[in-house]
Design a protein around this motif. Structure first.
Motif, PDB file in Angstrom:
ATOM      1  N   PRO A   1      -7.997   6.199  -0.327  1.00  0.00           N
ATOM      2  CA  PRO A   1      -7.589   7.280   0.573  1.00  0.00           C
ATOM      3  C   PRO A   1      -6.862   6.746   1.813  1.00  0.00           C
ATOM      4  CG  PRO A   1      -9.980   7.058   0.548  1.00  0.00           C
ATOM      5  CD  PRO A   1      -9.447   6.093  -0.459  1.00  0.00           C
TER       6      PRO A   1
ATOM      7  N   ARG B   1     -20.651  -2.077   6.000  1.00  0.00           N
ATOM      8  CA  ARG B   1     -21.089  -0.861   5.315  1.00  0.00           C
ATOM      9  C   ARG B   1     -20.664  -0.990   3.847  1.00  0.00           C
ATOM     10  NH1 ARG B   1     -16.117   1.848   8.187  1.00  0.00           N
ATOM     11  NH2 ARG B   1     -15.041   2.701   6.379  1.00  0.00           N
TER      12      ARG B   1
ATOM     13  N   LYS C   1       0.830  -1.211   0.000  1.00  0.00           N
ATOM     14  CA  LYS C   1       0.000   0.000   0.000  1.00  0.00           C
ATOM     15  C   LYS C   1       0.865   1.261   0.000  1.00  0.00           C
ATOM     16  CE  LYS C   1      -3.303   1.122   3.064  1.00  0.00           C
ATOM     17  NZ  LYS C   1      -4.150   1.007   4.260  1.00  0.00           N
TER      18      LYS C   1
ATOM     19  N   LEU D   1     -16.922   1.565  -1.132  1.00  0.00           N
ATOM     20  CA  LEU D   1     -17.003   2.611  -2.159  1.00  0.00           C
ATOM     21  C   LEU D   1     -15.807   2.476  -3.103  1.00  0.00           C
ATOM     22  CD1 LEU D   1     -17.860   5.570   0.260  1.00  0.00           C
ATOM     23  CD2 LEU D   1     -19.442   4.275  -1.171  1.00  0.00           C
TER      24      LEU D   1
HETATM   25  N1  LIG Z   1     -16.316   2.078   2.667  1.00  0.00           N
HETATM   26  C1  LIG Z   1     -15.120   2.031   2.073  1.00  0.00           C
HETATM   27  N2  LIG Z   1     -15.059   1.885   0.739  1.00  0.00           N
HETATM   28  C2  LIG Z   1     -13.889   1.790   0.145  1.00  0.00           C
HETATM   29  N3  LIG Z   1     -12.715   1.847   0.763  1.00  0.00           N
HETATM   30  C3  LIG Z   1     -12.715   2.031   2.078  1.00  0.00           C
HETATM   31  C4  LIG Z   1     -13.909   2.114   2.809  1.00  0.00           C
HETATM   32  N4  LIG Z   1     -13.581   2.271   4.115  1.00  0.00           N
HETATM   33  C5  LIG Z   1     -12.236   2.268   4.178  1.00  0.00           C
HETATM   34  N5  LIG Z   1     -11.713   2.136   2.963  1.00  0.00           N
HETATM   35  C6  LIG Z   1     -10.306   2.010   2.585  1.00  0.00           C
HETATM   36  O1  LIG Z   1      -9.964   0.717   2.949  1.00  0.00           O
HETATM   37  C7  LIG Z   1      -8.640   0.659   3.450  1.00  0.00           C
HETATM   38  C8  LIG Z   1      -8.766   0.055   4.777  1.00  0.00           C
HETATM   39  O2  LIG Z   1      -8.112   0.713   5.716  1.00  0.00           O
HETATM   40  P1  LIG Z   1      -7.944  -0.073   7.055  1.00  0.00           P
HETATM   41  O3  LIG Z   1      -7.206  -1.326   6.759  1.00  0.00           O
HETATM   42  O4  LIG Z   1      -9.221  -0.111   7.751  1.00  0.00           O
HETATM   43  O5  LIG Z   1      -7.170   0.830   7.952  1.00  0.00           O
HETATM   44  P2  LIG Z   1      -5.923   1.664   7.667  1.00  0.00           P
HETATM   45  O6  LIG Z   1      -6.489   2.906   7.087  1.00  0.00           O
HETATM   46  O7  LIG Z   1      -5.395   1.771   9.009  1.00  0.00           O
HETATM   47  O8  LIG Z   1      -5.058   0.892   6.706  1.00  0.00           O
HETATM   48  C9  LIG Z   1      -8.084   2.021   3.377  1.00  0.00           C
HETATM   49  O9  LIG Z   1      -7.303   2.083   2.215  1.00  0.00           O
HETATM   50  C10 LIG Z   1      -9.322   2.900   3.246  1.00  0.00           C
HETATM   51  O10 LIG Z   1      -9.078   4.028   2.455  1.00  0.00           O
END
Ligand SMILES: Nc1ncnc2c1ncn2[C@@H]1O[C@H](COP(=O)(O)OP(=O)(O)O)[C@@H](O)[C@H]1O
Ligand SMILES: Cc1ncc(COP(=O)(O)O)c(C=O)c1O
Ligand SMILES: [Mg+2]
Length: 290
Positions: free
Chosen positions: A220, A211, A122, A214
């Motif tokens: 992001p 949820r 990532k 997206l």
């Molecule tokens: N509802 C969503 N739809 C798409 N991407 C998401 C959603 N929620 C979080 N993300 C993305 O998914 C990834 C998951 O992050 P996560 O593993 O929870 O934690 P961290 O941000 O600590 O790596 C991140 O790249 C984030 O931008």
């Protein structure tokens, strides 16, 4: 009048954009918490741009800053400590010293550890010694631990085979110290492709939440930091762990909707501020058992 909680937030700061404290401080303030930001690094931008300028805070500065707050008689007002992105393992150890100092002053103070580990694929760059510190030392001190799937795998030393396996891996962490484990992002064989799933595991029970996932041209950054920060903020404001979990999922989803609508790579926190404070969407956490 109800007292406004105070939270010491020890994580990264980026000058441009949103990650670490730059993703979490404003949303935590917006929901009603007094935040004391202590920046472990000051970088020009988050590391997923592949290059950045800036420096890591000298580890001895962390106890020095905590002591400064003690000297003016305010340390007892600290209701919680949050730690996230660390620049070195020594910084992590300095944070644990700070947490012990704060808990000695206010035994009710909570410590939430977001174990931000490297994710080379990532582009999240964290020194290996930091991951080792989180796996071996931080977990024992944390009241709340908020790993993502990759971090949960590192704690368990393996990848999950199913949702129930993730649950077992998170539950196993309760035996190592934390009172609650929030898995911010689940990934396991058989997961439905259109959902984004999370878990909350406590001694009282476990809850699963889904949820919508997206679509983003580029994922992001700072979503994890926003998640941990809002969860702790809502707990301090008096929510039950389950209510804080549901609120956090909704508020983070609102930020992602705004970010997606703007076509932004960086989180649109300022534009989404009212949606953070008063999410219009609601996701229900459903009990899940082994
Ligand atoms: N509802 C969503 N739809 C798409 N991407 C998401 C959603 N929620 C979080 N993300 C993305 O998914 C990834 C998951 O992050 P996560 O593993 O929870 O934690 P961290 O941000 O600590 O790596 C991140 O790249 C984030 O931008
Ligand atoms: C400086 C900095 N802080 C924090 C993070 C963690 O962000 P996230 O919330 O996506 O885990 C990153 C990720 O790359 C980062 O570069
Ligand atoms: Mg993270």
């Amino acid at each position: 009048m109800k007292r406004t909680p105070h939270l010491l937030a020890i994580q990264s700061h980026v000058v441009f954009g949103h990650a670490g404290n730059s993703a979490a401080v404003f949303p935590m303030q917006r929901v009603g918490v007094n935040v004391w930001p202590l920046n472990t690094v000051q970088f020009s931008n988050h590391t997923q741009y592949g290059q950045w300028a800036g420096e890591v805070l000298a580890p001895q500065q962390i106890p020095a800053l905590v002591e400064g707050i003690a000297v003016i008689g305010e340390l007892g007002n600290c209701d919680a400590v949050l730690s996230g992105y660390l620049g070195s393992a020594d910084q992590g150890r300095a944070i644990l010293t700070g947490v012990a100092r704060i808990k000695a002053t206010n035994p009710k103070a909570l410590y939430l550890c977001d174990p931000v580990m490297g994710h080379p694929e990532k582009g999240c760059i964290v020194p290996q010694e930091v991951s080792d510190f989180l796996l071996d030392e931080a977990v024992a001190m944390a009241d709340f631990l908020c790993p993502n799937q990759l971090e949960l795998d590192s704690f368990a030393g393996r990848k999950p085979q199913s949702l129930f396996d993730c649950l077992g891996m998170a539950k196993a962490l309760l035996a190592r110290g934390p009172k609650a484990v929030l898995v911010k992002h689940l990934d396991y064989p058989g997961k439905l492709p259109d959902g984004f799933e999370m878990l909350l595991v406590t001694a009282e029970g476990s809850w699963h939440l889904r949820r919508p996932l997206l679509a983003f041209p580029r994922q992001p950054v700072g979503v994890g930091d926003l998640t941990s920060g809002l969860f702790l903020a809502r707990v301090l404001l008096g929510d039950s762990l389950v209510a804080a979990f549901e609120f956090t999922a909704a508020a983070v989803h609102e930020v992602l909707l705004e970010t997606q609508a703007c076509g932004s790579y960086e989180l649109e926190l300022v534009r989404a501020q009212d949606r953070i404070a008063h999410p219009r969407v609601r996701f229900e956490a459903t009990p899940i058992g082994l």
